[in-house]
Design an enzyme around this catalytic site. Structure first.
Site, short mmCIF file in Angstrom:
data_model
loop_
_atom_site.label_atom_id
_atom_site.label_comp_id
_atom_site.label_asym_id
_atom_site.label_seq_id
_atom_site.Cartn_x
_atom_site.Cartn_y
_atom_site.Cartn_z
N GLY A 192 43.31 -13.38 37.51
CA GLY A 192 41.87 -13.56 37.46
C GLY A 192 41.48 -14.90 38.07
O GLY A 192 42.34 -15.75 38.31
N CYS A 235 47.79 -21.06 35.35
CA CYS A 235 46.43 -21.10 35.87
C CYS A 235 46.47 -21.47 37.34
O CYS A 235 47.21 -22.39 37.71
CB CYS A 235 45.62 -22.13 35.09
SG CYS A 235 43.92 -22.28 35.67
N HIS A 253 41.05 -16.58 28.86
CA HIS A 253 41.42 -17.67 29.78
C HIS A 253 40.29 -17.90 30.80
O HIS A 253 39.86 -19.05 31.02
CB HIS A 253 42.73 -17.32 30.49
CG HIS A 253 43.17 -18.34 31.49
ND1 HIS A 253 44.25 -19.16 31.28
CD2 HIS A 253 42.66 -18.68 32.70
CE1 HIS A 253 44.37 -19.97 32.32
NE2 HIS A 253 43.44 -19.69 33.21
CO CO Z 1 42.81 -20.54 34.98
#
Ligand code: CO
Length: 154
Positions: free
Chosen positions: A26, A70, A112
């Protein structure tokens, strides 16, 4: 609140392309420099590509830990504690409201990405032990950030 207009449609398309290019699950608008309440998820784990515009999220269940990374912090992985079930309501790219509920990986990804909309990063949710373990990578990030700041000031 983000308006579903031509800009957002194009932004979502760019974000899907970027997320795929960097093998992400994402990506949130603030990660590409847009302070809009928009995030996207990729076609993975039995789900189609989706966009979440102005999402609202409700969480339930006893918190569990799992490994997270991330795209904004490529050198860092850490165990993050989160509730296992999420119910999300958002607008899609046509401006239609939808609601989904998932347990497990998607509940975690939504939380997240939602964190990015609130300015919360993995480092803010890391345990002191994980912070210590990732110390070198974090120091490098701070250094890169400071250098980009001073380059911008010139
Ligand atoms: Co992230």
């Amino acid at each position: 609140m983000a308006k579903v207009d031509g800009f957002v449609v194009e932004l979502v398309r760019d974000m899907h392309r970027l997320a795929k290019e960097y093998d992400g699950i994402g990506l949130a608008a603030p990660q590409v420099g847009e302070s809009l309440r928009v995030f996207v998820t990729c076609a993975l784990y039995g789900e189609p590509e989706r966009a979440f515009i102005n999402p609202r999220i409700e969480l339930s269940g006893a918190i569990v830990g799992d490994d997270e990374g991330c795209l904004s912090l490529p050198e860092i992985r850490a165990e993050i504690m989160r509730p296992p079930v999420a119910r999300i309501t958002a607008l899609d790219i046509e401006g239609n409201e939808f609601t989904l509920e998932r347990e497990g990986i998607w509940a975690r990804v939504w939380q997240h990405e939602y964190d990015h909309l609130e300015g919360v990063l993995l480092v803010d949710r890391m345990s002191p032990a994980d912070k210590a373990r990732n110390k070198a990578a974090l120091a490098e990030l701070v250094d890169t950030y400071r250098r980009s700041q001073s380059a911008g000031a010139r």
